[in-house]
Design a protein around this motif. Structure first.
Motif, short mmCIF file in Angstrom:
data_model
loop_
_atom_site.label_atom_id
_atom_site.label_comp_id
_atom_site.label_asym_id
_atom_site.label_seq_id
_atom_site.Cartn_x
_atom_site.Cartn_y
_atom_site.Cartn_z
N ASP A 90 0.84 -1.19 0.00
CA ASP A 90 0.00 0.00 0.00
C ASP A 90 0.88 1.25 0.00
O ASP A 90 2.11 1.17 -0.20
N ALA A 255 1.75 -5.09 -6.11
CA ALA A 255 0.39 -4.73 -5.70
C ALA A 255 -0.54 -5.07 -6.85
O ALA A 255 -0.13 -5.10 -8.02
N ASN A 258 -4.18 -2.42 -4.99
CA ASN A 258 -3.61 -1.16 -4.51
C ASN A 258 -2.73 -0.45 -5.54
O ASN A 258 -2.08 0.54 -5.22
N GLN A 261 -3.00 3.46 -5.72
CA GLN A 261 -2.41 4.24 -4.63
C GLN A 261 -0.89 4.13 -4.63
O GLN A 261 -0.19 5.09 -4.28
#
Length: 537
Positions: A90, A255, A258, A261
């Motif tokens: 994240d 990821a 995610n 982000q």
């Protein structure tokens, strides 16, 4: 054909040639009853199982999990079976990786070019030593046939070799000053921490093509690997560790959900001074917008819609071979694949017949671990849906399928027949949209002026190809095509020594070659005064 192109494609061509000396196969080869057997008997095995990294990413020289403990699944596109899981990094995990790269930069930038060269060379040597395992991982998570995967790994390793040789040869300039008594010179310096975002279609080569020049000049990197194919990049990280790359210099993170982000952190964190992205044009535009707040240096290698032009003075057999190599490489899942095939009307029928015959007689679709297979699955069902939509649209508007044109559910959900369509027209989706799959649509044309206009009638401009034996035409058309790369009488243009990149909405910046080095550097000018008057006689 360049040496690297021979390396990349000769293995698969030889496999195909030996196979078809024995027998001729249709493109649909596996029945539903054989599919489970194929999947179960071809489970890949690594010579070095420690290269398979599950549930960890490589940050600051250590293998770490996501702070949240979350992971995502990665599935084999050929069988839809679970390969393994990888960390769902994240924003906070990403910031830790950036901090590690920033700390490492202060020391790594001051290594000599020769020292960085030796590190890259060692990494290259380890890729060569572990060539088969890396190829196995590529086929397992990407689906491309093993012969193609081996070619990709060789290609990927050669970027480290190329840039290891460039690292000691980073020169500035001495510039004559217009001010008496002054001296001007330039220094090439690394830009700093680089955020690299890579695609799934070449899980080894797209990473090395970015990391190689970054490390050669003294940058450190945080590389976001593709969610569909993370295990190849993590194996490369393990080899970086074994090569002695200092901790924090190379950080590989993963990821899936995610990804937005993670991308936003890389593009907005002021510590990151450079972003290099390979992927779609819409995502590239978003990343560019996000980078604007901190004015990062950018390299964007985005979508294409490559024209492939065959003039009536071309060697038709050579053009057919070039079209096969360009259009159907990796089942059409490359940004430089021929997307619109324009054939001059005088040879249209001859070309179409020979082209379709090769696809019909020499292609075998299936699991990439089957040594007789020439074309594997598409990456996922969404890719299949787009390809099928393009084919159905073309057929509804009058196109005819000489070969293929159907899904292959007996093989699995991600397979589509290699397809050749004739009677293509400008109102079909394939005329303006990138298919990114194993479908070749043949558009007829009459004049050079007409086809150049058609070729340029797109907002993107990555690659273009044409075949002609007229030397004047070669120069004329090459200069008039609005693309960043042109293949003349060849369907293969990739080479570590050649600058790779596009124009218009295909992005900007170049990868590979000596031009790729400059994408990771800044030019510092130094003016020194007080030299006094010139010497008098």
């Amino acid at each position: 054909m360049a040496g690297i192109q021979r390396t990349l494609f000769s293995a698969s061509r030889n496999a195909i040639r030996s196979q078809f000396q024995r027998r001729t196969l249709p493109i649909v080869v596996a029945a539903h009853s054989s599919y489970p057997r194929l999947a179960s008997t071809m489970a890949p095995k690594l010579k070095d199982p420690s290269l398979f990294k599950q549930d960890v990413c490589y940050v600051n020289g250590e293998w770490v999990k996501a702070k949240s403990g979350k992971t995502f699944e990665v599935r084999d596109p050929a069988t839809d079976k679970l390969i393994g899981t990888s960390p769902e990094f994240d924003a906070n995990d990403t910031r830790l990786a950036i901090a590690a790269a920033d700390t490492a930069f202060e020391n790594f930038r001051h290594l000599t070019g020769r020292e960085r060269s030796k590190l890259l060379r060692k990494w290259y040597d380890l890729m060569v030593e572990n060539h088969d395992d890396l190829a196995t991982l590529v086929t397992w998570e990407n689906g491309k046939p093993l012969a193609d995967a081996k070619g990709e790994v060789t290609y990927a390793a050669n970027f480290f070799e190329w840039f290891s040789e460039e690292a000691p040869r980073i020169y500035g300039d001495t510039i004559p000053s217009s001010v008496p008594g002054n001296r001007v010179w330039t220094i090439k310096e690394p830009v700093g921490v680089c955020g690299l975002i890579t695609p799934w279609n070449f899980p080894a080569a797209m990473i090395t093509r970015k990391i190689g020049p970054a490390l050669a000049v003294g940058c450190t990197v945080v590389c976001k690997s593709p969610g569909e194919t993370p295990f190849t990049s993590l194996a490369l990280a393990e080899l970086a560790h074994r090569a002695g790359i200092p901790k924090g210099v190379v950080n590989i993170i993963t990821a899936l959900d995610n990804t937005p982000q993670v991308g936003k952190v890389l593009t907005t964190d002021p510590t990151v001074r450079k972003i290099s992205f390979t992927g779609s044009t819409p995502v590239g535009k978003l990343l560019m917008k996000q980078c604007s707040g901190t004015l990062k240096k950018l390299s964007l290698e985005l979508g294409g819609n490559a024209p492939f032009i065959v003039f009536d003075d071309a060697d038709v057999d050579l053009a057919v071979s070039g079209a096969i190599a360009s259009k159907f490489r990796s089942s059409g899942q490359t940004c430089v694949c021929a997307n619109r095939l324009y054939v001059q009307r005088g040879i249209y029928d001859e070309f179409a017949e020979k082209f379709a015959a090769k696809v019909r007689d020499e292609f075998k679709v299936g699991n990439g671990f089957d040594g007789s297979v020439t074309h594997g699955p598409l990456i996922h069902h969404r890719a299949v849906a787009k390809v099928d939509e393009h084919v159905r649209d073309a057929k509804a508007k009058g196109a005819k399928a000489l070969v293929g044109g159907q899904k292959m559910p007996d093989l699995g959900p991600n397979f589509y027949q290699p397809t050749v369509l004739t009677g293509m027209t400008g109102d079909m989706a394939m005329a303006s949209e990138e298919t990114f799959g194993p479908v070749a649509g043949l558009f007829p044309f009459d004049t050079e002026e007409e086809v150049v206009k058609l070729a340029n009638s797109t907002v993107v401009g990555l690659a273009g190809y044409f075949f002609s034996r007229d030397l004047h035409r070669v120069h004329r058309v090459a200069e008039h095509l609005e693309v960043g790369m042109v293949g003349v009488n060849t369907g293969l243009i990739s080479d570590p020594a050649a600058p790779f990149g596009g124009v218009k909405e295909s992005g900007f910046g170049r990868e590979g070659s000596l031009y790729g080095i400059g994408e990771y550097q800044i030019t510092k000018m130094v003016t020194y005064g007080g030299m006094g008057k010139p010497l008098q006689k």
